[in-house]
Design a protein around this motif. Structure first.
Motif, mmCIF file in Angstrom:
data_model
loop_
_atom_site.group_PDB
_atom_site.id
_atom_site.type_symbol
_atom_site.label_atom_id
_atom_site.label_comp_id
_atom_site.label_asym_id
_atom_site.label_seq_id
_atom_site.Cartn_x
_atom_site.Cartn_y
_atom_site.Cartn_z
ATOM 1 N N ILE A 1 0.850 -1.187 0.000
ATOM 2 C CA ILE A 1 0.000 0.000 0.000
ATOM 3 C C ILE A 1 0.886 1.236 0.000
ATOM 4 N N VAL A 2 0.665 2.123 -0.951
ATOM 5 C CA VAL A 2 1.374 3.394 -0.965
ATOM 6 C C VAL A 2 0.378 4.452 -0.505
ATOM 7 N N GLU A 3 0.700 5.145 0.572
ATOM 8 C CA GLU A 3 -0.298 6.072 1.124
ATOM 9 C C GLU A 3 0.412 6.980 2.109
ATOM 10 N N HIS A 4 -0.003 8.267 2.187
ATOM 11 C CA HIS A 4 0.639 9.079 3.221
ATOM 12 C C HIS A 4 -0.252 9.264 4.446
ATOM 13 N N ARG A 5 -1.491 8.763 4.375
ATOM 14 C CA ARG A 5 -2.350 8.883 5.556
ATOM 15 C C ARG A 5 -2.111 7.697 6.483
ATOM 16 N N LEU A 6 -1.005 7.779 7.186
ATOM 17 C CA LEU A 6 -0.510 6.669 7.995
ATOM 18 C C LEU A 6 -1.524 6.173 9.022
ATOM 19 N N GLU A 7 -2.085 7.110 9.769
ATOM 20 C CA GLU A 7 -2.961 6.702 10.862
ATOM 21 C C GLU A 7 -4.171 5.914 10.337
ATOM 22 N N ASP A 8 -4.688 6.327 9.175
ATOM 23 C CA ASP A 8 -5.848 5.641 8.623
ATOM 24 C C ASP A 8 -5.509 4.226 8.164
ATOM 25 N N VAL A 9 -4.336 4.035 7.600
ATOM 26 C CA VAL A 9 -3.953 2.694 7.165
ATOM 27 C C VAL A 9 -3.734 1.790 8.377
ATOM 28 N N LEU A 10 -3.209 2.349 9.439
ATOM 29 C CA LEU A 10 -2.919 1.547 10.632
ATOM 30 C C LEU A 10 -4.179 1.089 11.371
ATOM 31 N N TYR A 11 -5.340 1.417 10.820
ATOM 32 C CA TYR A 11 -6.589 0.887 11.348
ATOM 33 C C TYR A 11 -6.543 -0.635 11.386
ATOM 34 N N ARG A 12 -5.806 -1.229 10.458
ATOM 35 C CA ARG A 12 -5.542 -2.672 10.490
ATOM 36 C C ARG A 12 -4.029 -2.903 10.480
ATOM 37 N N ASP A 13 -3.629 -4.070 10.957
ATOM 38 C CA ASP A 13 -2.197 -4.373 11.054
ATOM 39 C C ASP A 13 -1.477 -4.323 9.714
ATOM 40 N N VAL A 14 -0.263 -3.821 9.733
ATOM 41 C CA VAL A 14 0.633 -4.053 8.606
ATOM 42 C C VAL A 14 1.916 -4.645 9.170
ATOM 43 N N ASP A 15 2.638 -5.375 8.322
ATOM 44 C CA ASP A 15 3.844 -6.042 8.808
ATOM 45 C C ASP A 15 5.027 -5.095 8.916
#
Lengths: 276, 577
Positions: free
Chosen positions: B201-215
């Motif tokens: 995933i390429v994205e600068h809205r970090l907090e929104d992506v972290l809604y689910r786990d990333v490795d």
């Protein structure tokens, strides 16, 4: 909204059920007949027939009224221009001269000229419904698949389909941009002179071109990424087999085309002459 | 032993049209089944990196490659874009632009068509994959009728149908309303778990992506990888702040209160972060708050809407009985879900559409029947996409355009344009062609071209969409400056941070009705409004609730106050005017 003005609208009608290629071939023959003939009887028949088919297709006049109005306007200009540049064309063609009244100089209003211009107008009238019919009832993708089937390269067929498909998008862009420019004070309403309005329209065209270019870049990337052009052939999700109705429609139009040509050229002239 | 699926090895890339490389010596290995987030400010090279993975580089965008990039063990240079498209499925950020078909089914089938799959098999596969993303009831729907979230599901199905090994998302949240963005992240997570694909995933809205786990999170800056860490470890560093990427707000609050973030606090989710060691600091920090009061507006009203309703000739009401008053010098957000009626509301205010009921007042005078042109002198509108407004080649001409067509004398035009350009920080660029400007600068040009007409009110549609944190700050600080000069500003936005940080007041629209009209902090701490209007609660609310604070709104306001007060990150990114 006027967004669907020139776009495919899915309805259930015998015309919608025909395959795109059938409609395309019929449209070509229909236009050819309309272009070649000046025979009033043929033109009248075509006009009536196309109006009937138009009704069958369940397209509402309201949906195309803007385009129709536009075409009528140009048709009127056309008729006037013909009279200005060649006021005695009808006399030349039909060989008689029945003057109704005199205007000035060489400008006589003759029955022949009026009849000639009536024929010209009829030609447009008999083709316009068919053209609108084709655009409004043909699913662009299905059209592409059937063009491909009758031997057109799939790249060309797809280009046609995607052009048709983008008409509503471009219309939408146009609306947004027109709004943005009007909000800067660019007047497109009748309060401005025609000349100024034309100049102001340029302020809409340029952004429209840029946003369309942007669109093209995205779409061509997407097509690459999803493998368009990989093989010499491709299949079509929305392909439809040729049905009995397609053959019937084609045969009917071919027959009509032949008859209209026979009637037109029977006496060695493309014009039907009621004056002798 | 994990199997590498994407392997960059001392990889550099320079676009043909550019002097300097965009990527420098990239070393990055992504393993099968991993979920990796790539963040970085604009121009950091993160999109270029994504283009290298899906083959747009070098096949569509030409340039010079050094080093090696192997996808599933094969060097990309020696493959074709078609072979790569079998491995990598890309979902682009623009939900409208990326569709080829007319209907949902047809669009999903596009890749299969190009593979010469017979029609019956195609239908089966399309149905199966549309089931997975929950779009099977829409196969015959036109793409234009779908909501933003549904469009994204279709785009995802369109690449999944090819049984790709890697799913690549290019800024998936850019055009979605906050609640739909949350759903999108959950969907990506579910698909990844069900199919065991590798997800990038390429994205600068970090907090929104972290809604689910990333490795792992890869941070890029200036064409290099500056960090490659597990989220918990990354959040304990200062890397994000240094690169100008917005940290999750709850962590910022913890930092402001004087506690440090450590990896063993598990800081990547607000639900799981361990607050034991920082709770006291937070409570203490809150006690220090000074007497914050709600901003009061004594100024006179400039724009009033009185029970405005609107519907097109045929069809249901899009706006229902909306009334509000905007005072001189206010800065107000208008928020709500996609399709709630926000843009129709602007159309009615600017006069593109006439309200079916209700009245509009400007400075107390009825302007319901004023033409677009008459209103344009009072209310300026700035569109989301600058390309939809720019109609001249050079900066000066573009800004002067509105005055030229009004027949303003040339000397006055020059004076007003130059002054506006100075205010907007564009004076040095006045003779530049607009095509040479960056997106943010173009945006400024469009704002300048409206500002020069000296309207009292400016409406901006998504002023910061698609901007990274630094440009976001730049644009917003600029708008604040305008606001301080007395321009009243209305903003339509999906950005909850923006609303919280910059606009004291928010008007919430849901299903054509005005749902709320109160302070942004109160809106974002009211779970009912959040749910009904498809907004997303700020993580500060979650934090306040975990601390069992009686008044979460107060906590949020205190945070914003501190954040803007100069002792936070806010001051570091003041624009480069």
């Amino acid at each position: 909204m006027a967004v669907n003005m020139l776009a495919f609208v899915d309805r259930s009608s015998p015309i919608h059920r025909l395959s795109g290629a059938t409609k395309f071939l019929c449209f070509i023959m229909w236009s050819l007949a309309g272009m070649l003939t000046y025979d009033t009887r043929v033109l009248l028949f075509m006009l009536v027939a196309s109006l009937i088919i138009f009704t069958v297709s369940k397209i509402k006049v309201k949906e195309v009224s803007f385009v129709l109005l536009f075409i009528f306007l140009f048709l009127l200009l056309n008729d006037i221009a013909i009279f200005i540049f060649s006021p005695l064309e009808g006399v030349k063609i039909y060989g008689t001269k029945h003057v109704l009244f005199h205007i000035a100089g060489q400008y006589d209003v003759t029955v022949e000229q009026l009849f000639y211009e009536l024929n010209i107008t009829l030609k447009y009238f008999s083709i316009i419904p068919a053209a609108l019919l084709f655009i409004k009832t043909t699913n662009p993708s299905e059209f592409a698949s059937s063009l491909n089937r009758i031997g057109v390269s799939y790249r060309v067929a797809f280009a046609v389909a995607i052009a048709l498909r983008y008409i509503p998008d471009i219309q939408r862009d146009f609306q947004t941009i027109a709004h943005a420019q009007q909000a800067r004070g660019i007047d497109m309403s009748r309060k401005e002179t025609i000349f100024k309005r034309a100049k102001n329209a340029l302020a809409i065209v340029l952004p429209l071109i840029f946003s369309s270019l942007e669109r093209i870049e995205t779409i061509s990337n997407v097509m690459d990424l999803r493998g368009f052009g990989k093989h010499k052939k491709r299949t079509w999700y929305s392909a439809r087999p040729f049905k009995k109705s397609d053959y019937i429609a084609l045969i009917t139009v071919v027959a009509l085309f032949t008859v209209s040509m026979l009637v037109t050229f029977y006496d060695g002239s493309r014009f039907y002459n009621p004056f002798v | 032993m994990k199997k590498p699926i994407i392997a960059f090895n001392d990889f550099s890339f320079k676009y043909r049209s550019q002097q300097e490389p965009t990527l420098y010596n990239i070393d990055l290995t992504i393993y099968e089944g991993e979920k990796v987030l790539i963040v970085g400010p604009s121009g950091s090279g993160k999109s270029t990196l994504a283009h290298c993975m899906n083959g747009l580089i070098p096949f569509s965008y030409k340039g010079e490659i050094t080093g090696s990039l192997q996808m599933m063990g094969k060097e990309t240079k020696d493959q074709s874009i078609f072979q790569l498209s079998k491995m990598v499925g890309t979902v682009l950020q623009d939900p409208d632009g990326q569709f080829i078909g007319l209907t949902v089914g047809e669009d999903i089938a596009f890749a299969l068509e190009n593979d010469c799959i017979p029609q019956d098999e195609m239908t089966g596969r399309v149905t199966a994959v549309s089931n997975m993303v929950g779009m099977n009831d829409y196969l015959h729907s036109s793409l234009h009728q779908l909501s933003g979230g549904q469009k994204q599901r279709v785009a995802l199905a369109g690449v999944m149908v090819d049984n790709v090994n890697i799913l690549l998302f290019d800024e998936p949240l850019a055009n979605l309303d906050p609640a739909t963005g949350k759903e999108a992240i959950a969907l990506i997570d579910r698909i990844q778990k069900e199919t065991n694909t590798t997800v990038v995933i390429v994205e600068h809205r970090l907090e929104d992506v972290l809604y689910r786990d990333v490795d792992r999170i890869i941070v890029m800056n200036k064409g290099r990888i500056v960090s490659d860490l597990h989220p918990d470890e990354l959040l304990a560093t200062n890397v994000l702040e240094e690169c100008g990427i917005r940290e999750p707000l709850y962590l910022k609050a913890i930092k402001y209160s004087g506690s440090a973030i450590t990896p063993d606090m598990l800081p990547s989710h607000i639900e799981s972060v361990n607050l034991d060691n920082c709770k006291d600091n937070l409570l203490h920090w809150l006690e220090k708050k000074d007497g914050l009061s709600e901003p009061k507006y004594k100024a006179e009203p400039v724009l009033q809407l009185e029970s405005i309703s609107f519907h097109y000739d045929s069809g249901k009401e899009i706006l229902k009985d909306i009334s509000f008053t905007i005072h001189k010098g206010e800065m107000v957000s208008i928020v709500g879900a996609n399709g709630a009626g926000k843009s129709t509301l602007t159309k009615v205010i600017c006069g593109f559409e006439a309200p079916t009921r209700g009245k509009l007042y400007y400075n107390g005078k009825d302007m319901t029947n004023d033409t677009i042109k008459e209103r344009s002198l009072k209310i300026g509108l700035v569109m989301q996409n600058p390309n939809q407004m720019i109609s001249k080649t050079f900066v000066y001409d573009e800004v002067a355009f509105g005055l030229v067509i009004r027949g303003v004398p040339e000397a006055e035009i020059r004076e007003r344009v130059e002054e506006t350009l100075k205010i907007c920080g564009l004076y040095p660029f006045r003779n530049w062609p607009i095509s040479a400007l960056s997106f943010g600068q173009k945006k400024r040009v469009t704002i300048a071209s409206i500002l020069v007409l000296q309207p009292e009110v400016i409406i901006l549609d998504e002023p910061t969409a698609g901007q990274d944190f630094r440009h976001y700050k730049e644009i917003m600080e600029f708008l604040v400056e305008l606001n301080e000069r007395g321009v009243t500003i209305l903003m339509i936005t999906h950005d909850m941070h923006l609303m919280l940080e910059y606009t004291p007041r928010a008007i919430v629209i849901a299903n054509g009705r005005k749902l709320a009209d109160k302070s942004a902090a109160d809106v974002l701490t009211d779970r009912n409004i959040i749910r009904e209007a498809n907004l997303k609660e700020t993580s500060l609310l979650d934090l306040a609730e975990r601390l069992q604070l009686p008044e979460p709104g107060e906590f949020v306001r205190h945070f914003i106050h501190v954040d803007k007060g100069g002792n936070g990150i806010g001051s570091k990114y003041v624009s480069v005017r």
